[in-house]
Design a protein around this motif. Structure first.
Motif, PDB file in Angstrom:
ATOM      1  N   ALA A 192       0.690  -1.795   0.502  1.00  0.00           N
ATOM      2  CA  ALA A 192      -0.400   0.317   0.019  1.00  0.00           C
ATOM      3  C   ALA A 192       0.639   1.274   0.110  1.00  0.00           C
ATOM      4  O   ALA A 192       1.086   2.028  -0.899  1.00  0.00           O
ATOM      5  CB  ALA A 192      -0.790  -0.013   1.773  1.00  0.00           C
ATOM      6  N   ALA A 193       1.914   1.032   0.777  1.00  0.00           N
ATOM      7  CA  ALA A 193       3.150   2.700   1.021  1.00  0.00           C
ATOM      8  C   ALA A 193       3.996   2.737  -0.663  1.00  0.00           C
ATOM      9  O   ALA A 193       3.660   3.498  -0.985  1.00  0.00           O
ATOM     10  CB  ALA A 193       3.824   2.286   1.715  1.00  0.00           C
ATOM     11  N   PHE A 194       3.970   1.873  -1.364  1.00  0.00           N
ATOM     12  CA  PHE A 194       4.477   1.513  -2.955  1.00  0.00           C
ATOM     13  C   PHE A 194       3.420   2.458  -3.723  1.00  0.00           C
ATOM     14  O   PHE A 194       4.002   3.186  -4.811  1.00  0.00           O
ATOM     15  CB  PHE A 194       4.420   0.464  -3.374  1.00  0.00           C
ATOM     16  CG  PHE A 194       6.451   0.151  -2.385  1.00  0.00           C
ATOM     17  CD1 PHE A 194       6.795  -0.020  -1.556  1.00  0.00           C
ATOM     18  CD2 PHE A 194       7.091   0.025  -4.012  1.00  0.00           C
ATOM     19  CE1 PHE A 194       8.284  -0.479  -1.217  1.00  0.00           C
ATOM     20  CE2 PHE A 194       8.649  -0.174  -3.755  1.00  0.00           C
ATOM     21  CZ  PHE A 194       8.530  -0.158  -2.737  1.00  0.00           C
ATOM     22  N   ARG A 228      12.942  -6.118  10.860  1.00  0.00           N
ATOM     23  CA  ARG A 228      14.034  -6.038  11.612  1.00  0.00           C
ATOM     24  C   ARG A 228      14.408  -4.258  11.746  1.00  0.00           C
ATOM     25  O   ARG A 228      14.461  -4.121  13.246  1.00  0.00           O
ATOM     26  CB  ARG A 228      15.393  -5.841  10.990  1.00  0.00           C
ATOM     27  CG  ARG A 228      15.211  -7.207  10.009  1.00  0.00           C
ATOM     28  CD  ARG A 228      16.812  -7.269   8.719  1.00  0.00           C
ATOM     29  NE  ARG A 228      16.361  -8.204   8.189  1.00  0.00           N
ATOM     30  CZ  ARG A 228      17.692  -9.261   8.324  1.00  0.00           C
ATOM     31  NH1 ARG A 228      19.165  -8.697   9.026  1.00  0.00           N
ATOM     32  NH2 ARG A 228      17.792 -10.449   7.991  1.00  0.00           N
ATOM     33  N   ASN A 229      13.559  -3.199  11.214  1.00  0.00           N
ATOM     34  CA  ASN A 229      14.302  -1.865  11.647  1.00  0.00           C
ATOM     35  C   ASN A 229      12.687  -1.449  11.290  1.00  0.00           C
ATOM     36  O   ASN A 229      12.215  -1.404   9.926  1.00  0.00           O
ATOM     37  CB  ASN A 229      15.165  -1.258  11.176  1.00  0.00           C
ATOM     38  CG  ASN A 229      15.509   0.057  10.874  1.00  0.00           C
ATOM     39  OD1 ASN A 229      14.896   0.394  11.121  1.00  0.00           O
ATOM     40  ND2 ASN A 229      16.204   0.313  10.372  1.00  0.00           N
ATOM     41  N   LYS A 230      12.401  -1.262  12.946  1.00  0.00           N
ATOM     42  CA  LYS A 230      10.794  -0.539  12.523  1.00  0.00           C
ATOM     43  C   LYS A 230      10.184   0.805  11.921  1.00  0.00           C
ATOM     44  O   LYS A 230       9.554   1.134  11.668  1.00  0.00           O
ATOM     45  CB  LYS A 230       9.580  -0.455  14.081  1.00  0.00           C
ATOM     46  CG  LYS A 230       9.736  -1.970  15.045  1.00  0.00           C
ATOM     47  CD  LYS A 230       8.399  -1.932  15.758  1.00  0.00           C
ATOM     48  CE  LYS A 230       8.521  -2.803  16.347  1.00  0.00           C
ATOM     49  NZ  LYS A 230       9.306  -4.130  15.931  1.00  0.00           N
ATOM     50  N   SER A 231      11.637   1.468  12.281  1.00  0.00           N
ATOM     51  CA  SER A 231      11.440   3.198  11.124  1.00  0.00           C
ATOM     52  C   SER A 231      13.042   3.009  11.042  1.00  0.00           C
ATOM     53  O   SER A 231      13.940   3.735  11.725  1.00  0.00           O
ATOM     54  CB  SER A 231      11.076   3.894  12.883  1.00  0.00           C
ATOM     55  OG  SER A 231      11.475   5.095  12.223  1.00  0.00           O
ATOM     56  N   PRO A 232      12.970   2.875   9.946  1.00  0.00           N
ATOM     57  CA  PRO A 232      14.404   2.657   9.473  1.00  0.00           C
ATOM     58  C   PRO A 232      13.973   4.031   8.856  1.00  0.00           C
ATOM     59  O   PRO A 232      13.665   5.266   8.094  1.00  0.00           O
ATOM     60  CB  PRO A 232      14.670   2.464   8.157  1.00  0.00           C
ATOM     61  CG  PRO A 232      12.793   1.676   7.343  1.00  0.00           C
ATOM     62  CD  PRO A 232      12.240   2.325   8.783  1.00  0.00           C
ATOM     63  N   SER A 233      15.982   4.653   9.030  1.00  0.00           N
ATOM     64  CA  SER A 233      15.881   6.724   8.166  1.00  0.00           C
ATOM     65  C   SER A 233      16.017   6.069   6.286  1.00  0.00           C
ATOM     66  O   SER A 233      16.219   5.461   5.763  1.00  0.00           O
ATOM     67  CB  SER A 233      17.284   6.894   8.579  1.00  0.00           C
ATOM     68  OG  SER A 233      18.372   6.262   8.404  1.00  0.00           O
ATOM     69  N   HIS A 237       2.529   6.413  -2.418  1.00  0.00           N
ATOM     70  CA  HIS A 237       3.716   6.805  -2.666  1.00  0.00           C
ATOM     71  C   HIS A 237       4.690   6.927  -4.449  1.00  0.00           C
ATOM     72  O   HIS A 237       5.573   7.339  -3.959  1.00  0.00           O
ATOM     73  CB  HIS A 237       5.505   6.485  -1.420  1.00  0.00           C
ATOM     74  CG  HIS A 237       4.905   7.047   0.521  1.00  0.00           C
ATOM     75  ND1 HIS A 237       4.708   8.370   0.255  1.00  0.00           N
ATOM     76  CD2 HIS A 237       4.034   6.270   1.122  1.00  0.00           C
ATOM     77  CE1 HIS A 237       4.498   8.230   1.805  1.00  0.00           C
ATOM     78  NE2 HIS A 237       3.855   7.502   1.688  1.00  0.00           N
ATOM     79  N   HIS A 238       3.853   6.411  -5.268  1.00  0.00           N
ATOM     80  CA  HIS A 238       4.464   6.076  -6.352  1.00  0.00           C
ATOM     81  C   HIS A 238       5.700   5.638  -6.620  1.00  0.00           C
ATOM     82  O   HIS A 238       6.989   5.859  -6.911  1.00  0.00           O
ATOM     83  CB  HIS A 238       4.472   6.742  -7.116  1.00  0.00           C
ATOM     84  CG  HIS A 238       4.770   6.953  -8.427  1.00  0.00           C
ATOM     85  ND1 HIS A 238       3.877   6.135  -8.921  1.00  0.00           N
ATOM     86  CD2 HIS A 238       4.715   8.948  -9.070  1.00  0.00           C
ATOM     87  CE1 HIS A 238       4.312   6.213 -10.511  1.00  0.00           C
ATOM     88  NE2 HIS A 238       5.091   8.101 -10.583  1.00  0.00           N
ATOM     89  N   MET A 296       9.839   3.513   3.747  1.00  0.00           N
ATOM     90  CA  MET A 296      10.427   4.370   5.001  1.00  0.00           C
ATOM     91  C   MET A 296       8.549   4.551   5.885  1.00  0.00           C
ATOM     92  O   MET A 296       8.725   3.874   6.957  1.00  0.00           O
ATOM     93  CB  MET A 296      10.451   5.891   5.468  1.00  0.00           C
ATOM     94  CG  MET A 296      11.792   5.539   5.337  1.00  0.00           C
ATOM     95  SD  MET A 296      12.908   7.550   4.629  1.00  0.00           S
ATOM     96  CE  MET A 296      12.810   8.539   6.642  1.00  0.00           C
ATOM     97  N   ALA A 297       7.897   5.215   5.144  1.00  0.00           N
ATOM     98  CA  ALA A 297       6.121   4.475   5.517  1.00  0.00           C
ATOM     99  C   ALA A 297       5.569   3.201   5.476  1.00  0.00           C
ATOM    100  O   ALA A 297       4.884   2.603   6.433  1.00  0.00           O
ATOM    101  CB  ALA A 297       5.192   5.879   4.618  1.00  0.00           C
ATOM    102  N   GLY A 298       5.799   2.511   4.728  1.00  0.00           N
ATOM    103  CA  GLY A 298       5.333   1.306   5.051  1.00  0.00           C
ATOM    104  C   GLY A 298       6.076  -0.097   6.030  1.00  0.00           C
ATOM    105  O   GLY A 298       5.578  -0.497   6.810  1.00  0.00           O
ATOM    106  N   ALA A 299       7.280   1.219   6.387  1.00  0.00           N
ATOM    107  CA  ALA A 299       8.055   0.447   8.051  1.00  0.00           C
ATOM    108  C   ALA A 299       7.299   0.780   8.441  1.00  0.00           C
ATOM    109  O   ALA A 299       6.881  -0.238   9.838  1.00  0.00           O
ATOM    110  CB  ALA A 299       9.121  -0.289   7.708  1.00  0.00           C
TER     111      ALA A 299
END
Lengths: 795, 164, 263
Positions: free
Chosen positions: B91-93, B118-123, B96-97, B149-152
């Protein structure tokens, strides 16, 4: 603006299938009793074929058939045609050598097709191919662009003296010489536009499927323009009539130009499918793609810019050698000429321009249009020499550009190199980009970087491009062998839902969304009720396909023209239904309304009446609602813009990092801003790839392709590039000659980015005395530029 | 030499005849007709073929089908219920196109889901580095990075992630 | 790829027995499978170590970290034990290939292959690791024999690698932008008064110890001690990605950065 109309960032309708793994790409298709083809390719850059023995291979397990060039020739199969005839300065036509799908006598590049092995499995085909014995007599090869025309170089074609395909020119030489004679300053620059490989992530594939019952052929192929393939393959290569040949280009995984052309493999599987009476699938692996997909760019140029004492441009001359590879790919010949020489006015008022282009054959993979096609080469040349001139004249590069821009009130503007720009406002995008990039604050950032031991530079590029090659009659006079219109069909179904058939193919551009927005906006029909159909010659009436940023400007306008016909017909029907005069019917917000009254019929009601014509003007109008239109544009469209790139260079390693990149583009009217931004992002990274990472390299002597896989050809990755600031012009100038006011956006990024990046690098290195660096500006190249200059200074 | 291989794919037990040389991606595409997993190169670099094996992203073009004997394999087709709502990363893809031609997309999404687990909020930088093994030629990565980033974050807030 | 007989033994002994004739051992397969796909290798048998228990895992053993041969790069990169004892080794593992390669690729496979541009050989050499096989223990200095060549004999299988814990270490890599293998990778490790510097990616014969750098750093363990360090370009690789001269320069830069990062 509705939330699905023109101008809305509608989320893409095609995404669901792609995100759930339900896209249908060519290699996903399997036909009953399908066989698999493996193409045996030349390991030599140049060799005579003394003989081919296939007896042993034919007996290998699983082999169905093996064919060579002799077999195809015996069947009267023709060569792959070139779509654009260019004439030399002296009026003679270009040298146009044969291009057989399988080469019978002399291979001319590594990867040239020699034989096809068809077997029950691909592994079996590949294994059998190893026992084909080809007796090659290797010949010396010519690879280098600049050397190709020199005397003594090996000859690719006996009929092309000095390996020259044509020696073309454009512009007024005498006027340009006069301008130089009166110049206060002349800036000179030699530069190379590096050869690139398009590298759509989906490798090319083709399935030939001959129906022995009906005599119909179907070709599934990874094409940007299935109708063009049908025309070229049907008329020139296999000599099959269109009604017996269906070409399907299903979901296509990116093209960037490389999937425009008609390729040998398409003809081979289609032809051989009839020979064996079974479908044949061929899918390239990446290594094959590197040696068989048409490549891009590869220009070697000398250029000079004449100025008066204040930096006003007086004249420009350019002399380019363009490498076309071993054969003429479909549109190869127009790229360095009509898509390059004609763009050399750029956004400037340069009054006299003269450009010569010598196109040469070499023992390399054919070169054709790659995203931007000619226009990146023109823009790189111009924007680099303008920057060098600014440096020599001690004028700020932004100011020098501004001083020479075509003023916004000077349109339409006739350039000295044939094009007439309809609209533009170059100052606006320059100002916008300078603001977005905080150009004024750059010096402080450079000082700060210096404290960290880093070299920081900023670079500007103001580009213009010409999209949607047109009109057909002018292109025809210049050598085009095809029309350059687009076709559309709007089929309104009885309950008011709509299928739109378009000749523009979508392979990432999102037409299924943006074209539907156009239709929804015009008809007031919910976007859910609109389907965009493309990519199948059995469904779509005709089409010239997708390239040159032409889809919305040409294909979208064709749809608009068909919609006009639908509305005109609807008015006739509604007038009858509403018992009013046709002239009094207005169409607005999805309703046919009697002007000045509240009497109206909804679009769906009118559509229904057209298919259930009980109360219907049968004496005036046919039943049904299905309209077609062909649109041939009056002119190109001219998107323009300014990009600013800021880099930091680590002088110890030569690594360049892009720390900021902004883009301000004038694309005229925007249909879907989300999609437009995405197109710019993609173009920018291809442009940055060219500037920093990508280069297709052959061994100069052996002609072996050294960058034949992703381990050696450097594709940009996510960690090589930054996020971008992308805006469209706040003072956009809509195109004046199409009803949507659109210009196209697909190639801009790839056109404007390379000079912006290189200008930034040269700016960063200018304190070390560097005035130019070739692309790609790899760390070693940058390090050498720094090191070399330092060494010289120490001498 | 043909042998039978058994594994779980998208939660279902499957088996099929394979040769030693049959790659996992060939088994998925040709034997199981799961054509959402793509092949874009032959040197294990483009990442169009990324699937999960026992919960970790791998390149299915660089793994033999027989190596997946007994393993739990997840492909793009199993991420969301057929015809149902998209997984938060998918959905995030879309939002965010983060896709254009769609060819690299299944591998990108499967790779991104592994990161998000592995990383809930990656930079931004973490996402860019993680995607080293996935090449996209269309998007310039800008929107993919935003999408990942949004999907995570969406997965972390409990709306999904149970894909294996 | 040509077909082969796939074997999945349950023990190292059975694996060793299966290694006959044209048989090849497979760990993660991250090099072997691409090589077979390109038909650069066409083994009769592929002997997969994945079925052998106890070959994966990380443990501290006295003053050493012992990593099982089938331990993935990802496990090494994220091992709390490794990060604590030899963070440079975790960093090195975290920079190999890409996440998917790290999920499948193993330390044993990497070392046995001895790709001249691989990262682990530099880690092994600089840290003075011991390569443990089913037959013996081999010092890293004796193990790497040149490009794609090692001291491994017929039927010999790496079971573990033991890394003595240094006082300080750091790995700096200048990756090939396309393949992401090392164009130059330098590992510096200091243990007491001993400094070891190993260079991968650059040498014509694969990984090598930079004795001049070691000597300079033994005197003074500071980046400045490497000013004017000479690396003989004649012994270095030269290709379209980097000339030998540039590689020689990068060895110095990377070595200095590694020392500086050691703190």
């Amino acid at each position: 603006m509705t939330d699905t109309g023109i101008g809305a960032p509608v989320r893409r309708r095609e995404d669901y299938r792609f995100l759930t793994g339900k896209g249908t790409y060519t290699d996903d298709i399997n036909r009953p009793h399908q066989t698999h083809a493996y193409i045996l390719r030349s390991p030599h850059a140049h060799a005579e074929i003394k003989g081919i023995k296939t007896d042993k291979a034919k007996k290998a397990p699983g082999v169905v058939a093996i064919f060579t060039g002799a077999d195809m020739a015996a069947d009267g199969v023709g060569g792959l045609p070139c779509g654009w005839l260019v004439h030399s300065k002296d009026g003679s036509p270009m040298v146009e050598p044969p291009h057989p799908p399988l080469v019978p006598d002399r291979v001319r590049h590594v990867g040239d097709q020699v034989a096809v092995v068809i077997a029950e499995s691909l592994d079996q085909a590949r294994e059998a191919a190893e026992s084909i014995e080809v007796d090659y007599k290797p010949l010396p090869a010519i690879i280098n662009t600049a050397q190709a025309a020199k005397s003594g170089s090996p000859q690719v074609w006996d009929q092309a003296k000095s390996n020259t395909c044509y020696d073309w020119h454009i512009g007024d030489k005498a006027a340009t010489d006069a301008a130089f004679a009166g110049a206060a300053h002349v800036t000179k620059l030699d530069l190379i536009n590096n050869r690139l490989v398009a590298n759509a992530i989906e490798p090319r594939a083709a399935i030939g499927d001959y129906d022995t019952g009906t005599g119909h052929y179907t070709l599934y192929t990874t094409s940007q323009n299935p109708h063009v393939i049908r025309l070229l393959m049907g008329a020139f290569v296999l000599k099959l009539p269109e009604h017996k040949l269906r070409v399907v280009a299903p979901d296509v995984g990116g093209g960037f130009g490389s999937k425009i052309y008609h390729y040998a493999e398409e003809a081979i599987v289609t032809w051989a499918s009839k020979k064996i009476g079974r479908p044949i699938k061929w899918t390239a692996d990446r290594s094959e793609a590197f040696m068989s997909d048409a490549q891009g760019r590869d220009h070697v140029t000398h250029c000079e810019l004449a100025m008066d004492k204040d930096g006003k441009f007086l004249g420009l001359r350019a002399s380019t050698t363009a490498n076309l590879g071993a054969y003429l790919s479909t549109f190869s010949t127009c790229v360095p000429t009509y898509l390059h020489g004609t763009l050399l006015a750029g956004v400037y008022t340069t009054p006299a321009i003269y450009c010569e282009v010598r196109a040469v054959f070499t023992n390399t993979v054919p070169v054709d249009a790659y995203r931007g096609a000619g226009r990146p080469e023109a823009t790189y040349l111009l924007e680099r020499i303008v920057d060098k001139a600014a440096d020599e004249m001690k004028i700020d590069p932004a100011e020098l550009r501004r001083k020479n821009f075509i003023p916004k009130d000077a349109f339409p503007y006739q350039t000295p190199v044939a094009l007439q720009y309809d609209t533009g406002n170059y100052q606006a995008t320059l100002d916008q980009a300078l603001k977005m990039s905080d150009y004024a604050g750059f010096k402080a950032r450079r000082e700060e970087a210096k404290k960290r031991g880093m070299l920081r530079g900023i670079g500007i590029a103001s580009y213009i491009e010409a999209c949607g090659i047109a009109p057909s009659n002018v292109a025809g006079a210049l050598g085009a062998r095809a029309g350059l219109y687009e076709a559309a069909q709007v089929r309104v179904h009885p309950t008011g839902s709509i299928s739109v058939f378009t000749g523009s193919h979508s392979h990432g551009q999102g037409h299924e969304t943006s074209f539907a927005q156009v239709v929804s906006d015009r008809l007031g029909v919910p976007i859910e009720n609109i389907d965009i159909v493309h990519g199948d010659t059995a469904k779509v009436l005709f089409g010239m396909g997708t390239y040159g940023s032409r889809s919305i400007a040409v294909g979208g306008t064709a749809i608009m023209k068909a919609l006009d016909k639908v509305i005109a017909k609807g008015k006739k029907i509604a007038a009858h239904m509403l018992e009013a005069a046709e002239a009094d019917i207005e169409f607005k917000d999805g309703k046919f309304q009697v002007a000045g009254t509240d009497k109206s019929k909804a679009f769906g009601e009118v559509a229904f009446a057209a298919y259930v014509p009980h109360h219907y003007p049968l004496d005036k109008v046919e039943p049904g609602m299905d309209e077609t239109a062909f649109y041939d544009p009056l002119n190109f469209t001219f998107p323009s813009g300014t990009y600013v790139c800021e880099v930091e260079i680590d002088p110890d390693t030569g690594i360049t990092r892009i720390v900021n990149f902004v883009a301000a583009d004038d694309f005229g009217k925007i249909i879907n801003p989300m999609i437009v931004e995405g197109q710019v992002h993609g173009g920018l990274v291809q442009g940055i790839g060219q500037a920093l990472l990508e280069s297709c390299i052959y061994d100069d002597k052996s002609g072996q392709l050294l960058t034949g896989s992703y381990t050696d050809y450097c594709m940009p990755r996510a960690d090589d590039v930054p996020s971008f600031k992308v805006e469209t012009s706040k003072e956009a100038t809509p195109c004046t000659h199409n009803p949507l006011g659109v210009k196209g956006c697909g190639e801009a990024g790839a056109i404007g980015a390379p000079p912006a990046v290189i200008n930034a690098i040269v700016d960063a290195l200018s304190e070390r005395g560097v005035t130019h660096i070739e692309m790609p500006a790899t760390p070693e190249r940058v390090w050498r530029a720094i090191h070399g200059t330092v060494a010289r200074a120490a001498e | 030499m043909p042998s039978t291989v058994k594994m779980t794919v998208n939660g279902k037990s499957v088996s099929g005849q394979v040769e030693g040389r049959t790659l996992l991606v060939q088994f998925l595409r040709e034997t199981l007709s799961l054509t959402g997993t793509h092949v874009g190169c032959d040197t294990s670099q483009c990442g169009a073929c990324v699937v999960h094996v026992d919960g970790r992203s791998v390149k299915s073009c660089t793994m033999l089908a027989v190596q997946a004997e007994g393993a739990a394999v997840a492909t793009i087709e199993g991420l969301a219920p057929a015809g149902g709502d998209l997984h938060p990363m998918q959905a995030a893809f879309r939002e965010h196109h983060g896709l254009q031609c769609g060819f690299c997309t299944p591998g990108m999404v499967m790779s991104a889901v592994d990161l998000a687990k592995r990383n809930k909020s990656p930079s931004e930088q973490e996402v860019r580095e993680w995607l080293e093994g996935n090449i996209c030629r269309c998007t310039g990565y800008h929107n993919i990075v935003k999408a990942v980033m949004a999907g995570a974050r969406a997965m972390a807030t409990g709306k999904g992630g149970d894909d294996d | 790829m040509r077909d082969f007989n796939y074997q999945r033994p349950n023990s190292v002994a059975d694996a060793a027995k299966a290694l006959k004739g044209e048989a090849k051992l497979m760990a993660g397969g991250m090099t072997l499978i691409p090589t077979m796909k390109q038909r650069l290798a066409s083994p009769s048998d592929v002997v997969d170590l994945a079925g052998v228990k106890d070959l994966a895992g990380i443990k501290k053993d006295g003053n050493a970290i012992v990593i099982g041969a089938m331990t993935s790069h990802d496990e090494v990169a994220h091992s709390a034990e490794v990060k604590k004892a030899i963070p440079a080794l975790a960093d090195l593992a975290d920079g190999i290939g890409d996440p998917q390669v790290r999920n499948r690729g193993t330390i044993g496979g990497s070392i046995a292959n001895n790709d001249p541009a691989a990262d682990y050989p530099a880690g092994c050499m600089a840290l003075g690791a011991t390569i443990v096989t089913n037959k013996r223990k081999i010092a890293a200095d004796d193990f790497f024999k040149g490009m794609f060549e090692t001291a491994l004999g017929d039927g010999e299988i790496i079971t573990a690698v033991s890394f003595p814990i240094p006082d300080k270490a750091n790995y700096q890599k200048f990756p090939n932008p396309a393949s992401r293998y090392a164009i130059v990778g330098v590992m510096v490790a200091k243990s007491g008064g001993t400094v070891r510097v190993a260079v991968t990616g650059a040498g014509q014969s694969g990984v090598f110890r930079h004795k001049d750098a070691e000597a300079a750093l033994a005197k003074s363990f500071a980046a400045g001690a490497l000013d004017g360090l000479k690396t003989d370009a004649k012994k270095l690789n030269s290709d379209m990605h980097a000339s030998a001269e540039y590689r020689a320069h990068l060895v110095g830069v990377m070595a200095k950065r590694a020392v500086a990062a050691c703190g």
